[in-house]
Structures are given as structure tokens and as C-alpha cells.
Design an enzyme around this catalytic site. Structure first.
Site, short mmCIF file in Angstrom:
data_model
loop_
_atom_site.label_atom_id
_atom_site.label_comp_id
_atom_site.label_asym_id
_atom_site.label_seq_id
_atom_site.Cartn_x
_atom_site.Cartn_y
_atom_site.Cartn_z
N HIS A 1 -12.22 -21.82 10.27
CA HIS A 1 -13.58 -22.07 9.79
C HIS A 1 -14.13 -23.33 10.44
O HIS A 1 -13.56 -24.42 10.27
CB HIS A 1 -13.62 -22.23 8.27
CG HIS A 1 -13.36 -20.95 7.52
ND1 HIS A 1 -13.08 -20.91 6.17
CD2 HIS A 1 -13.37 -19.66 7.96
CE1 HIS A 1 -12.92 -19.65 5.80
NE2 HIS A 1 -13.08 -18.89 6.86
N HIS B 1 -4.55 -28.67 0.78
CA HIS B 1 -5.02 -27.28 0.69
C HIS B 1 -4.98 -26.59 2.05
O HIS B 1 -4.85 -25.37 2.13
CB HIS B 1 -6.45 -27.22 0.15
CG HIS B 1 -6.60 -27.83 -1.22
ND1 HIS B 1 -5.94 -27.34 -2.33
CD2 HIS B 1 -7.33 -28.89 -1.65
CE1 HIS B 1 -6.27 -28.07 -3.39
NE2 HIS B 1 -7.09 -29.01 -3.00
N THR C 1 -15.57 -21.19 0.20
CA THR C 1 -14.45 -20.40 -0.31
C THR C 1 -13.48 -21.25 -1.12
O THR C 1 -12.41 -20.78 -1.51
CB THR C 1 -13.70 -19.70 0.84
OG1 THR C 1 -13.09 -20.69 1.67
CG2 THR C 1 -14.63 -18.82 1.65
N HIS D 1 -7.04 -21.00 7.34
CA HIS D 1 -6.57 -20.27 6.16
C HIS D 1 -5.59 -19.19 6.60
O HIS D 1 -5.76 -18.58 7.66
CB HIS D 1 -7.73 -19.60 5.42
CG HIS D 1 -8.73 -20.57 4.86
ND1 HIS D 1 -8.59 -21.12 3.60
CD2 HIS D 1 -9.87 -21.08 5.37
CE1 HIS D 1 -9.62 -21.94 3.37
NE2 HIS D 1 -10.40 -21.93 4.43
N GLU E 1 -9.28 -15.11 5.33
CA GLU E 1 -10.01 -14.91 4.08
C GLU E 1 -10.92 -13.68 4.19
O GLU E 1 -10.98 -12.86 3.27
CB GLU E 1 -10.80 -16.16 3.73
CG GLU E 1 -9.90 -17.34 3.42
CD GLU E 1 -10.58 -18.42 2.62
OE1 GLU E 1 -10.12 -18.72 1.51
OE2 GLU E 1 -11.58 -18.99 3.13
N HIS F 1 -11.02 -26.04 9.95
CA HIS F 1 -9.77 -25.93 9.20
C HIS F 1 -9.30 -24.48 9.22
O HIS F 1 -9.98 -23.61 9.74
CB HIS F 1 -9.94 -26.45 7.77
CG HIS F 1 -10.95 -25.67 6.98
ND1 HIS F 1 -12.29 -26.05 6.89
CD2 HIS F 1 -10.84 -24.53 6.26
CE1 HIS F 1 -12.93 -25.17 6.14
NE2 HIS F 1 -12.08 -24.24 5.74
#
Length: 254
Positions: free
Chosen positions: A137, A93, A204, A120, A124, A118
């Protein structure tokens, strides 16, 4: 013939009575499969399993569009990050770096230990409906098991050496790469400014658990175009869509 027919009938009945099994996500053990596209995209997470119900029914979900914040108490996050051995996880992911014990943040007098960070793409959270190229994050947990996440927006500019170190050691999907001779420090992923937005939100990703203390730093850090493209080659999109604010207060701490 009668024996073969009887076996066939028993097989069919067994299949009809057996519950459906969803494929597990790479690198997440026996967890249900969910994704950012296809039939298991974010709009469907709440239907995949009853444990994911908050993804659909929760009223304090993340991420959100940050706008019209209320000016609140002055900046009061104290970071105490130390170097850690480089452990990079490609969990199917996102790209995640696990952190050893000993690093923490103090938010409003409450200590949270850093567990992992990690990424994204795109970001987000949005600021006045504008997204950034990436979002970092930093996930923390206190002794009571409550979570606090520090979000850092990443915009295109100069390359970041810590992120380059992580990118150079990304393993195959579902694998973990422990680099025994390298250490990194998450403190080098923080901007100079410490102003931040705060609000009550959720994870999330499934199970979208709520009661997460969100702290999104106002000032972004930069990454190079090449670093943005390198992540996008692995995860083109791994961002949950914006969720309704539902009257929650967004505070600005300067």
C-alpha cells in the site's frame, strides 16, 4: 488495623471508578491496542473505542473482493516518485517505509503526495476471490487532507531488490531504522502495466476512516518465496478480512 482497612476500601473504590485502560500498540504511541487475532481482532475493532466505530458501522469499508468491474476512463494515474533515504519502521502491525517530501501521484488531475508505504500478508484485496501472497500500500495525501492509496499485489516469482533492501533493514518491534547511506525509489515497486481498479473505500486499519480513494493496480509484481517467508516470520497475518461492497461501483481503467 482500622487505618489499613480504610486504605484498602479507598483503593477498591478508586479501582472500580477508574475507566479501563487498554495497552498501547508497539510503536504507535498512546493509541489503543488492536490486532489481527485474539480478543482485539478485526471483528472487535468497532467495540474497542468510539473513535473506531466506522470499523463496524461504515458502509464504504476496505478491503473488498474486486469482481465485475465497470470499464471506465483510460488509465490516468501519473507517478512522480523520487529516491528517498531509507527509513524502515516496525510499528507492531506491519513493516512501513516513511517517504520524504517531493514524491507524488496525479489521479484524475489531482495531486497527492506520497507519505509512506507498507505491506500486508496475505493481500487484503482479492481479485475474483483470489488473494495474493502480499499486498503493498502506497499511501498519499493531498493538500485538502484527503487520502489516496495505490495498492500493488505481490505474487511469488523473482526476488525484488527494493523489498530485499527493506527486509535487510527491519528493526525490532516498535523501532525505526534510519539507514543514512541508503536510498530507495518506490517507482521500482510498480509493475510495467498501469491499468488499475478504483473504488471509494476506507483505511484498512483503525479508525477505518472512509472517503479514501483506492487504486489497485491490475498487474502484480513478484517477490521470491524467501522474501514472502521472511515477512511471514514477523507478521504471519496482518490483513483485514474482506468487507461488503454495499453496492459500490468498481471501475477498471485500462
Amino acid at each position: 488495623m482500622l487505618l489499613m482497612f480504610a486504605i484498602a476500601i479507598v483503593t477498591i473504590i478508586t479501582l472500580l471508578l477508574s475507566p479501563p485502560v487498554l495497552a498501547s500498540s508497539a510503536g504507535t504511541g498512546n493509541s489503543l491496542h488492536w490486532a489481527y487475532g485474539g480478543t482485539v481482532n478485526p471483528t472487535q475493532w468497532g467495540q474497542l473505542n468510539r473513535d473506531f466505530a466506522l470499523c463496524e458501522l461504515g458502509k464504504s469499508q476496505s478491503p473488498i473482493n474486486i469482481k465485475n468491474p465497470v470499464v471506465s476512463t483510460p488509465t490516468n494515474i501519473n507517478f512522480d516518485y523520487k529516491p528517498t533515504p531509507l527509513v524502515v519502521v516496525n510499528n507492531g502491525h506491519t513493516i512501513q517505509v516513511n517517504y520524504e517530501q517531493g514524491s507524488s501521484v496525479n489521479v484524475n488531475g489531482e495531486k497527492y503526495s506520497l507519505l509512506q508505504f507498507h505491506f500486508h500478508t496475505p493481500s487484503e484485496h482479492t481479485i475474483n476471490s483470489k488473494a495474493s501472497a502480499l499486498e503493498l500500500h502506497l499511501v498519499h495525501r493531498n493538500d485538502a487532507g484527503k487520502l489516496a492509496v495505490v495498492g500493488v499485489l505481490l505474487t511469488e516469482g523473482n526476488a525484488n531488490p527494493v523489498i530485499e533492501e527493506v527486509w535487510q533493514n527491519i528493526p525490532e518491534t516498535g523501532k525505526t531504522n534510519t539507514v543514512s547511506d541508503r536510498t530507495i525509489n518506490a517507482a521500482n515497486l510498480l509493475p510495467k502495466g498501469r491499468s488499475y481498479y478504483s473504488y471509494a473505500g476506507s483505511l484498512t486499519t483503525p479508525p477505518c476512516s472512509e472517503d479514501v480513494k483506492w487504486n489497485v493496480l491490475v498487474e502484480p509484481i513478484t517477490v521470491s518465496e524467501e522474501q514472502i517467508e521472511a515477512f511471514a516470520k514477523i507478521y504471519q497475518v496482518d490483513a483485514r478480512p474482506i468487507q461488503p461492497t454495499n453496492g459500490r461501483t468498481i471501475e477498471l481503467h485500462q
